[in-house]
Design a protein around this motif. Structure first.
Motif, PDB file in Angstrom:
ATOM      1  N   TRP A  83     -11.457   0.155  -6.300  1.00 20.07           N
ATOM      2  CA  TRP A  83     -11.391   1.582  -6.603  1.00 20.07           C
ATOM      3  C   TRP A  83     -10.439   2.263  -5.630  1.00 20.07           C
ATOM      4  O   TRP A  83     -10.150   1.738  -4.564  1.00 20.07           O
ATOM      5  CB  TRP A  83     -12.767   2.251  -6.552  1.00 20.07           C
ATOM      6  N   GLU A  84      -9.962   3.426  -6.022  1.00 20.60           N
ATOM      7  CA  GLU A  84      -9.130   4.256  -5.168  1.00 20.60           C
ATOM      8  C   GLU A  84      -9.477   5.714  -5.437  1.00 20.60           C
ATOM      9  O   GLU A  84      -9.616   6.128  -6.593  1.00 20.60           O
ATOM     10  CB  GLU A  84      -7.645   4.012  -5.431  1.00 20.60           C
ATOM     11  N   THR A 105      -0.600   4.278   5.191  1.00 20.97           N
ATOM     12  CA  THR A 105      -1.995   3.853   5.063  1.00 20.97           C
ATOM     13  C   THR A 105      -2.513   3.381   6.415  1.00 20.97           C
ATOM     14  O   THR A 105      -1.901   2.544   7.072  1.00 20.97           O
ATOM     15  CB  THR A 105      -2.137   2.714   4.034  1.00 20.97           C
ATOM     16  N   THR A 156      -7.689  -4.345  -6.408  1.00 17.39           N
ATOM     17  CA  THR A 156      -8.227  -3.028  -6.087  1.00 17.39           C
ATOM     18  C   THR A 156      -9.511  -2.790  -6.864  1.00 17.39           C
ATOM     19  O   THR A 156      -9.540  -2.901  -8.093  1.00 17.39           O
ATOM     20  CB  THR A 156      -7.216  -1.917  -6.420  1.00 17.39           C
ATOM     21  N   LEU A 208       0.828  -1.198   0.000  1.00 17.46           N
ATOM     22  CA  LEU A 208       0.000   0.000   0.000  1.00 17.46           C
ATOM     23  C   LEU A 208       0.867   1.256   0.000  1.00 17.46           C
ATOM     24  O   LEU A 208       2.086   1.190   0.144  1.00 17.46           O
ATOM     25  CB  LEU A 208      -0.903   0.006   1.240  1.00 17.46           C
ATOM     26  N   ARG A 216      -9.053   3.413  -0.330  1.00 17.44           N
ATOM     27  CA  ARG A 216      -8.851   2.359  -1.333  1.00 17.44           C
ATOM     28  C   ARG A 216      -9.643   1.133  -0.914  1.00 17.44           C
ATOM     29  O   ARG A 216      -9.553   0.703   0.239  1.00 17.44           O
ATOM     30  CB  ARG A 216      -7.362   2.027  -1.452  1.00 17.44           C
TER      31      ARG A 216
END
Length: 389
Positions: free
Chosen positions: A177-178, A144, A175, A140, A166
């Motif tokens: 979405w971020e 984070t 993933t 990450l 995220r």
């Protein structure tokens, strides 16, 4: 703890308590189960028909913090010996698996048959709860923080505004979405088909989509959103309703379906900026001193104030799992406090020198994280009835 050490009679808070009870503790191997003579008979209180006993105890070989323990329906996972992650059987403390891991963690959660661990070296690890084997690992962004699980999605980020939010798929680590920009939010909460977030000191909270991050709803708060770094901010109270601390001494009730937030409780004295606890049909609000303001969750009326001599740690636990009975707290001095249905501390049982966390383990059982050990204790009307005092 020393073998066969009889604890001394403890002094009482000034609330008309009867003469204190003495208790006997016995040492046992890690993961061992308490025998009959290791149970403590308790008398002259609301739990007089019950017994309280140490079921098992395990040395951690590190000081430990609340983030180092995660309890799930399928097991108990704890970080110990600085570089090990261990899964224990909640019933007897026996080891199911023991794997080598990172040195420091920020957060951990047991979600179904998966264990999600957010390490301080900015890696998110997913392990199989049954075996301890790695399912996936994801590197990450630096710093984070926050870890929230909702079904098959895990959300990270937004701690202190260092990183974007995220969302990842729990099955694959992919993933979903971020966010485009860094986000500063209190610890998010899952509910209402998404994640609830809000900026510390801000005037609103937002519901965002769990699989796409888009804004679904915004609720304006009656006072600024209170916040205390790593602590949980929102309390789910059923359906799409949440409670959150606002201002210096208030609690707001949020209805996501209606898109509204209204003031529910005004304590009248300064509160710690952490989420209220909804336990035994009551709201427990931690005061800035060493006590609690306890309120009715329906109309916000203050029911009582509970005074404790030292700061309490961890969860407030309802003895009978519901309303109408007593409660168990833990204080920094290493005692379990028994509170009756009128909010009076009626008994203190010294179990260690310092408590760092108290969790509900199962009906009638609690998990206590001390400075260097993890132990499970029980108070159960049906347990070892022949050993009652």
């Amino acid at each position: 703890m020393n073998a066969n050490r009889t604890l001394p009679t403890h002094s009482r808070v000034n609330c008309g308590l009867q003469e204190s009870t003495t208790c006997r503790l016995s040492a046992r191997p890690p993961g061992g189960t308490a025998s009959g003579n290791e149970w403590r008979g308790i008398r002259d209180a609301w739990w007089a028909s019950a017994v309280l006993g140490i079921r098992w105890e395990r040395p951690l070989h590190q000081a430990g913090s609340g983030a180092d323990v995660a309890v799930g329906s399928g097991g108990l996972v704890v970080h110990e010996r600085n570089t090990r992650l261990v899964c224990l059987d909640p019933e007897d403390g026996s080891v199911r698996w023991d794997v080598r891991t990172g040195r420091w963690l920020r957060a951990m959660s047991v979600a179904g048959q998966r264990v999600l661990v957010l390490w301080q070296d900015d890696e998110l690890t997913c392990l199989d709860l049954a075996t301890g084997e790695d399912v996936w690992r994801v590197v990450l962004r630096r710093w984070t923080g926050h870890l929230v699980v909702d079904g098959d999605v895990v959300l990270v980020g937004g701690w202190r505004g260092y990183t974007p939010l995220r969302a990842l798929d729990i099955a694959t680590g992919r993933t979903l979405w971020e966010a485009e920009h860094d986000v500063r939010t209190v610890w998010p909460a899952a509910g209402g088909g998404g994640f609830l977030i809000g900026e510390p000191g801000g005037s609103e909270v937002r519901l965002i989509g769990r699989r796409d991050g888009r804004r679904l709803r915004t609720c304006s708060l009656p006072q600024p959103l209170a916040h205390y770094d790593h602590e949980v901010a929102f309390t789910a109270v059923g359906g799409d309703r949440f409670l959150v601390r606002c201002g210096d001494d208030a609690v707001a009730r949020i209805s996501l379906s209606a898109g509204t937030a209204s003031e529910l409780v005004v304590a009248g004295s300064p509160l710690v900026p952490v989420a209220p606890q909804h336990v035994g049909g009551l709201l427990w609000l931690r005061e800035r001193g060493t006590g609690f303001t306890v309120a009715d969750p329906h109309d916000g009326r203050v029911v009582w104030r509970t005074a404790v001599r030292q700061a309490a740690f961890g969860e407030v636990i309802a003895e009978d799992g519901g309303s109408g009975g007593g409660f168990v707290l833990a204080d920094a001095g290493g005692s379990l406090l028994f509170v009756d249905s009128r909010g009076q501390v009626v008994e203190r049982v010294k179990i260690t020198q310092r408590v760092r966390e108290l969790r509900r383990l199962a009906p009638g059982r609690v998990l206590v994280l001390t400075k260097g050990t993890l132990l499970a204790a029980a108070f159960d009307d049906d347990a070892h009835p022949d050993d009652r005092s």
